[in-house]
Design an enzyme around this catalytic site. Sequence first.
Site, PDB file in Angstrom:
ATOM      1  N   LYS A 134       0.834  -1.128  -0.031  1.00 14.07           N
ATOM      2  CA  LYS A 134       0.161  -0.145  -0.079  1.00 14.07           C
ATOM      3  C   LYS A 134       0.798   1.278   0.202  1.00 14.07           C
ATOM      4  O   LYS A 134       1.939   1.337   0.627  1.00 14.07           O
ATOM      5  CB  LYS A 134      -0.913   0.111   1.295  1.00 14.07           C
ATOM      6  CG  LYS A 134      -1.951  -1.041   0.861  1.00 14.07           C
ATOM      7  CD  LYS A 134      -3.061  -1.232   2.079  1.00 14.07           C
ATOM      8  CE  LYS A 134      -3.727   0.114   1.987  1.00 14.07           C
ATOM      9  NZ  LYS A 134      -5.033   0.023   1.204  1.00 14.07           N
ATOM     10  N   THR A 190       0.416   4.023   1.539  1.00 16.38           N
ATOM     11  CA  THR A 190       0.498   4.846   2.729  1.00 16.38           C
ATOM     12  C   THR A 190       2.032   4.089   3.421  1.00 16.38           C
ATOM     13  O   THR A 190       2.520   5.130   4.078  1.00 16.38           O
ATOM     14  CB  THR A 190      -0.644   4.161   3.673  1.00 16.38           C
ATOM     15  OG1 THR A 190      -1.864   4.566   2.958  1.00 16.38           O
ATOM     16  CG2 THR A 190      -0.446   4.787   5.241  1.00 16.38           C
ATOM     17  N   TYR A 191       2.266   2.832   3.248  1.00 17.18           N
ATOM     18  CA  TYR A 191       3.617   2.338   3.932  1.00 17.18           C
ATOM     19  C   TYR A 191       4.531   2.886   2.984  1.00 17.18           C
ATOM     20  O   TYR A 191       5.843   3.310   3.450  1.00 17.18           O
ATOM     21  CB  TYR A 191       3.521   1.007   4.080  1.00 17.18           C
ATOM     22  CG  TYR A 191       2.591   0.708   5.297  1.00 17.18           C
ATOM     23  CD1 TYR A 191       3.199   0.940   6.589  1.00 17.18           C
ATOM     24  CD2 TYR A 191       1.520  -0.187   5.150  1.00 17.18           C
ATOM     25  CE1 TYR A 191       2.561   0.631   7.994  1.00 17.18           C
ATOM     26  CE2 TYR A 191       0.878  -0.554   6.562  1.00 17.18           C
ATOM     27  CZ  TYR A 191       1.429   0.009   7.557  1.00 17.18           C
ATOM     28  OH  TYR A 191       0.679  -0.444   8.661  1.00 17.18           O
ATOM     29  N   ALA A 192       4.541   2.613   1.593  1.00 13.99           N
ATOM     30  CA  ALA A 192       5.701   3.026   0.724  1.00 13.99           C
ATOM     31  C   ALA A 192       6.003   4.505   1.087  1.00 13.99           C
ATOM     32  O   ALA A 192       7.437   4.948   0.622  1.00 13.99           O
ATOM     33  CB  ALA A 192       5.148   2.831  -0.570  1.00 13.99           C
ATOM     34  N   ARG A 193       5.321   5.390   0.856  1.00  3.60           N
ATOM     35  CA  ARG A 193       5.571   6.982   1.241  1.00  3.60           C
ATOM     36  C   ARG A 193       6.187   7.039   2.888  1.00  3.60           C
ATOM     37  O   ARG A 193       6.821   8.236   2.620  1.00  3.60           O
ATOM     38  CB  ARG A 193       4.162   7.712   1.008  1.00  3.60           C
ATOM     39  CG  ARG A 193       3.582   7.793  -0.291  1.00  3.60           C
ATOM     40  CD  ARG A 193       2.371   8.278  -0.353  1.00  3.60           C
ATOM     41  NE  ARG A 193       1.592   8.037  -1.462  1.00  3.60           N
ATOM     42  CZ  ARG A 193       0.781   8.615  -2.276  1.00  3.60           C
ATOM     43  NH1 ARG A 193       0.298   9.763  -1.755  1.00  3.60           N
ATOM     44  NH2 ARG A 193       0.041   8.278  -3.407  1.00  3.60           N
ATOM     45  N   THR A 229       2.475 -14.884   3.910  1.00  5.80           N
ATOM     46  CA  THR A 229       3.763 -14.593   4.838  1.00  5.80           C
ATOM     47  C   THR A 229       4.005 -13.107   3.861  1.00  5.80           C
ATOM     48  O   THR A 229       4.204 -12.908   2.847  1.00  5.80           O
ATOM     49  CB  THR A 229       4.823 -15.465   4.670  1.00  5.80           C
ATOM     50  OG1 THR A 229       4.499 -16.631   5.458  1.00  5.80           O
ATOM     51  CG2 THR A 229       6.232 -14.582   5.494  1.00  5.80           C
ATOM     52  N   GLU A 258       6.686  -9.650   4.227  1.00  7.25           N
ATOM     53  CA  GLU A 258       7.944  -9.325   4.313  1.00  7.25           C
ATOM     54  C   GLU A 258       7.829  -7.665   4.259  1.00  7.25           C
ATOM     55  O   GLU A 258       7.463  -7.078   3.101  1.00  7.25           O
ATOM     56  CB  GLU A 258       8.958  -9.741   3.257  1.00  7.25           C
ATOM     57  CG  GLU A 258       8.904 -11.201   2.997  1.00  7.25           C
ATOM     58  CD  GLU A 258       7.986 -11.928   2.024  1.00  7.25           C
ATOM     59  OE1 GLU A 258       7.561 -11.069   1.241  1.00  7.25           O
ATOM     60  OE2 GLU A 258       7.850 -13.015   2.339  1.00  7.25           O
ATOM     61  N   TYR A 312       0.131 -25.219  -8.243  1.00 11.12           N
ATOM     62  CA  TYR A 312       1.112 -25.214  -7.170  1.00 11.12           C
ATOM     63  C   TYR A 312       0.980 -26.398  -6.351  1.00 11.12           C
ATOM     64  O   TYR A 312       1.545 -27.213  -5.818  1.00 11.12           O
ATOM     65  CB  TYR A 312       0.820 -23.998  -6.169  1.00 11.12           C
ATOM     66  CG  TYR A 312       2.012 -23.877  -5.202  1.00 11.12           C
ATOM     67  CD1 TYR A 312       3.019 -22.988  -5.642  1.00 11.12           C
ATOM     68  CD2 TYR A 312       1.745 -24.225  -3.930  1.00 11.12           C
ATOM     69  CE1 TYR A 312       4.223 -22.788  -4.730  1.00 11.12           C
ATOM     70  CE2 TYR A 312       2.735 -24.007  -3.006  1.00 11.12           C
ATOM     71  CZ  TYR A 312       4.085 -23.337  -3.332  1.00 11.12           C
ATOM     72  OH  TYR A 312       4.795 -23.278  -2.318  1.00 11.12           O
ATOM     73  N   GLN A 362       0.259 -23.211   4.359  1.00 10.06           N
ATOM     74  CA  GLN A 362       0.943 -22.670   5.375  1.00 10.06           C
ATOM     75  C   GLN A 362       0.126 -21.719   6.212  1.00 10.06           C
ATOM     76  O   GLN A 362      -1.068 -21.319   5.621  1.00 10.06           O
ATOM     77  CB  GLN A 362       2.060 -21.633   4.993  1.00 10.06           C
ATOM     78  CG  GLN A 362       1.794 -20.619   4.293  1.00 10.06           C
ATOM     79  CD  GLN A 362       2.936 -19.675   3.712  1.00 10.06           C
ATOM     80  OE1 GLN A 362       4.148 -20.155   3.708  1.00 10.06           O
ATOM     81  NE2 GLN A 362       2.763 -18.277   3.543  1.00 10.06           N
TER      82      GLN A 362
END
Length: 188
Positions: free
Chosen positions: A111, A113-116, A135, A137, A170, A180
């Site tokens: 998103k 919001t986080y990248a900025r 998962t 990262e 897969y 998982q």
Amino acid sequence: MGIKSDRWIRKMAREHGMIEPFEPHQVRHGDCSSVISYGTSSYGYDVRCSNEFKIFTNINSAIVDPKNFDQNSFVDLVSDVCIIPPNSFALARTVEYFRIPRDVLTICLGKSTYARCGIIVNVTPLEPEWEGHVTLEFSNTTPLPAKIYANEGVAQVLFLGADDVCETSYRDRSGKYQGQTGVTLPKA
């Protein structure tokens, strides 16, 4: 490959359990405050981060080796907030459990919001007939500690419908991350 719409996402979640738990609309407000949005969007699904984190630490001066990853390089945390040290990373998982149809491949993007804020969310594609918790990262690219919020949006999953069904999914090849649950470390 065409991208799937909100109508298709809602139908697959309700009729086939493709996403559980599922939020049919975009959520932007919590009980008393705004949240980083999650749920169904026009052409994707914004996933939430659970409250389970593994924060990378180098107290053992280990070498990062994807074929022989030392799980002692992580500190486990269960919390509504995760603070990632400067220039470090953390692993988490989605709240949502996914079951990807055989004729679909997903791409997941962090998103804005986080990248900025200098926080990069990385997720590899979810392949046809893969299922499980995703998962996540998180990389903190800044020289300052960075905060991740549990139970709020962190990334958007885009569903791409294939023109032809794959020969081998897969599940067919018994992928090592099939089914998982929890935060899953690298497997060689």
